[in-house]
Design a protein around this motif. Structure first.
Motif, mmCIF file in Angstrom:
data_model
loop_
_atom_site.group_PDB
_atom_site.id
_atom_site.type_symbol
_atom_site.label_atom_id
_atom_site.label_comp_id
_atom_site.label_asym_id
_atom_site.label_seq_id
_atom_site.Cartn_x
_atom_site.Cartn_y
_atom_site.Cartn_z
ATOM 1 N N VAL A 138 -4.634 67.071 38.109
ATOM 2 C CA VAL A 138 -3.549 66.111 38.357
ATOM 3 C C VAL A 138 -3.689 64.919 37.414
ATOM 4 N N LEU A 139 -4.905 64.445 37.227
ATOM 5 C CA LEU A 139 -5.148 63.327 36.309
ATOM 6 C C LEU A 139 -4.725 63.703 34.889
ATOM 7 N N TYR A 140 -5.058 64.921 34.471
ATOM 8 C CA TYR A 140 -4.680 65.356 33.124
ATOM 9 C C TYR A 140 -3.161 65.424 32.983
ATOM 10 N N LEU A 161 0.048 54.595 48.355
ATOM 11 C CA LEU A 161 0.080 55.924 48.971
ATOM 12 C C LEU A 161 -0.807 56.901 48.207
ATOM 13 N N TRP A 162 -0.762 56.796 46.888
ATOM 14 C CA TRP A 162 -1.651 57.630 46.073
ATOM 15 C C TRP A 162 -3.111 57.294 46.385
ATOM 16 N N GLN A 163 -3.404 56.004 46.512
ATOM 17 C CA GLN A 163 -4.784 55.582 46.759
ATOM 18 C C GLN A 163 -5.302 56.121 48.092
ATOM 19 N N ALA A 164 -4.441 56.210 49.087
ATOM 20 C CA ALA A 164 -4.853 56.688 50.405
ATOM 21 C C ALA A 164 -5.390 58.121 50.346
ATOM 22 N N ILE A 165 -4.875 58.925 49.409
ATOM 23 C CA ILE A 165 -5.335 60.311 49.268
ATOM 24 C C ILE A 165 -6.815 60.356 48.915
ATOM 25 N N ALA A 166 -7.311 59.287 48.284
ATOM 26 C CA ALA A 166 -8.693 59.253 47.821
ATOM 27 C C ALA A 166 -9.709 59.278 48.955
ATOM 28 N N SER A 192 -10.211 55.678 42.025
ATOM 29 C CA SER A 192 -9.676 55.183 40.751
ATOM 30 C C SER A 192 -8.849 56.258 40.058
ATOM 31 N N GLY A 193 -9.327 57.511 40.107
ATOM 32 C CA GLY A 193 -8.628 58.591 39.424
ATOM 33 C C GLY A 193 -7.236 58.844 39.979
ATOM 34 N N ILE A 194 -7.113 58.895 41.301
ATOM 35 C CA ILE A 194 -5.808 59.198 41.898
ATOM 36 C C ILE A 194 -4.859 58.013 41.747
ATOM 37 N N LEU A 243 -22.174 53.885 38.708
ATOM 38 C CA LEU A 243 -21.568 54.536 37.553
ATOM 39 C C LEU A 243 -20.264 55.250 37.899
ATOM 40 N N THR A 244 -20.174 55.778 39.106
ATOM 41 C CA THR A 244 -19.014 56.614 39.448
ATOM 42 C C THR A 244 -17.932 55.898 40.251
ATOM 43 N N GLU A 245 -18.197 54.691 40.742
ATOM 44 C CA GLU A 245 -17.214 53.997 41.579
ATOM 45 C C GLU A 245 -15.902 53.762 40.843
ATOM 46 N N PHE A 246 -15.963 53.359 39.580
ATOM 47 C CA PHE A 246 -14.747 52.993 38.859
ATOM 48 C C PHE A 246 -14.326 54.032 37.825
ATOM 49 N N LEU A 247 -15.197 54.980 37.508
ATOM 50 C CA LEU A 247 -14.783 56.092 36.658
ATOM 51 C C LEU A 247 -13.985 57.064 37.529
ATOM 52 N N PRO A 248 -13.015 57.769 36.963
ATOM 53 C CA PRO A 248 -12.168 58.669 37.772
ATOM 54 C C PRO A 248 -12.841 59.993 38.097
ATOM 55 N N VAL A 249 -14.058 59.919 38.666
ATOM 56 C CA VAL A 249 -14.823 61.138 38.953
ATOM 57 C C VAL A 249 -15.308 61.219 40.394
ATOM 58 N N SER A 250 -14.988 60.230 41.241
ATOM 59 C CA SER A 250 -15.296 60.209 42.670
ATOM 60 C C SER A 250 -16.744 59.846 42.986
#
Length: 267
Positions: free
Chosen positions: A128-130, A155-160, A168-170, A15-22
């Motif tokens: 940040v997402l908002y 680069l944004w994805q690496a922060i995850a 997904s969120g970042i 459920l959380t893999e693709f939602l922007p909630v980690s």
């Protein structure tokens, strides 16, 4: 590992893999807050495989396009849409692989697995997402994806890799800031997840290959199936809802959970 625990881990991951909630943040929190045993790397590999199949199935046309473009790319040619897509996905994956190796070698990946870290990242990157969702334009679509944008989003994805951030969120945040429409930002983020999940899953699989037994393989198969179902459901609902709503509901959830976790961590 009990069946109930196994299903709980698989469903949370799915459920959380693709939602922007980690997803990683939630899986780390599960044993920390409930006292349940950590699911272990075998189950981690299994649920990653399940979610990988879900995103591949959902975006099969795009995946097929990239696969058909690989032979042209291997010839050093970017003269087809598929070759370009495959190339950009590879480029966007390089930063997260390099940063992941750095965290692994230095041991920082284990050092960041705390409730306090997840609380701060859940709250901070939720805001940040908002901000990026409100500030971002709606002019660009997925076919506009360029080399420059692939590097930036990579680069944004690496922060995850910092727990609680949300891959997904970042990545969506980066895409929205570049001006991609919500659904297209989410689509690019999901496509970028495919090589990233494959890379992380391969690394985990290499670490557990020698220690897995028949019972672990059975548990892993069950977890993979349920993670696949949960991930496909979450992905389908999110992509449909983005036609009519923003990312604000996910932001509210992240901020609320972040505050609760910080209270727990510092109380």
């Amino acid at each position: 590992m009990s069946l109930a625990h196994l299903l709980l881990v698989a469903i949370i991951q799915g459920l959380t893999e693709f939602l922007p909630v980690s997803s990683s943040g939630h899986l780390i929190l599960l044993p920390n807050l409930t006292g349940l045993q950590d699911q272990g790397q075998v189950i981690d590999v299994a649920v990653h495989v399940g979610t990988l199949f879900a995103v591949v199935l959902y975006f099969w046309r795009d995946v097929q396009l990239a696969l058909f473009g690989l032979p042209r790319l291997l010839q050093g040619k970017l003269d087809t849409q598929g070759a370009k897509l495959a190339f950009l996905l590879i480029i966007a994956t390089i930063p997260v692989v390099l940063f992941g190796l750095f965290l692994k070698v230095t041991g920082l990946d284990d050092a960041m697995r705390s409730v306090a870290v997840i609380g701060w990242t859940m709250l901070g990157f939720g805001l940040v997402l908002y901000w990026t969702d409100q500030k971002g334009g709606q002019d660009l679509t997925a076919p506009d994806w360029s080399l420059r944008h692939a590097v930036i989003m990579g680069l944004w994805q690496a922060i995850a890799l910092i727990p609680g951030t949300s891959r997904s969120g970042i990545t969506i945040s980066g895409a929205r800031l570049l001006g991609y429409a919500r659904a297209d930002a989410a689509k690019l983020a999901m496509l970028m997840s495919i090589p990233t999940i494959m890379a992380s899953g391969t690394l985990l699989a290499a670490e557990v290959a020698a220690t897995a037994d028949a019972a672990a393989a059975r548990d892993g198969a069950i977890a993979a199936v349920f993670a696949f179902g949960a991930a496909l459901l979450a992905l389908t609902l999110m992509m449909r809802l983005l036609r009519s709503i923003s990312f604000t509901p996910y932001v509210i959830y992240r901020v609320a959970l972040g505050i609760v976790l910080l209270v727990i961590a510092y109380s």
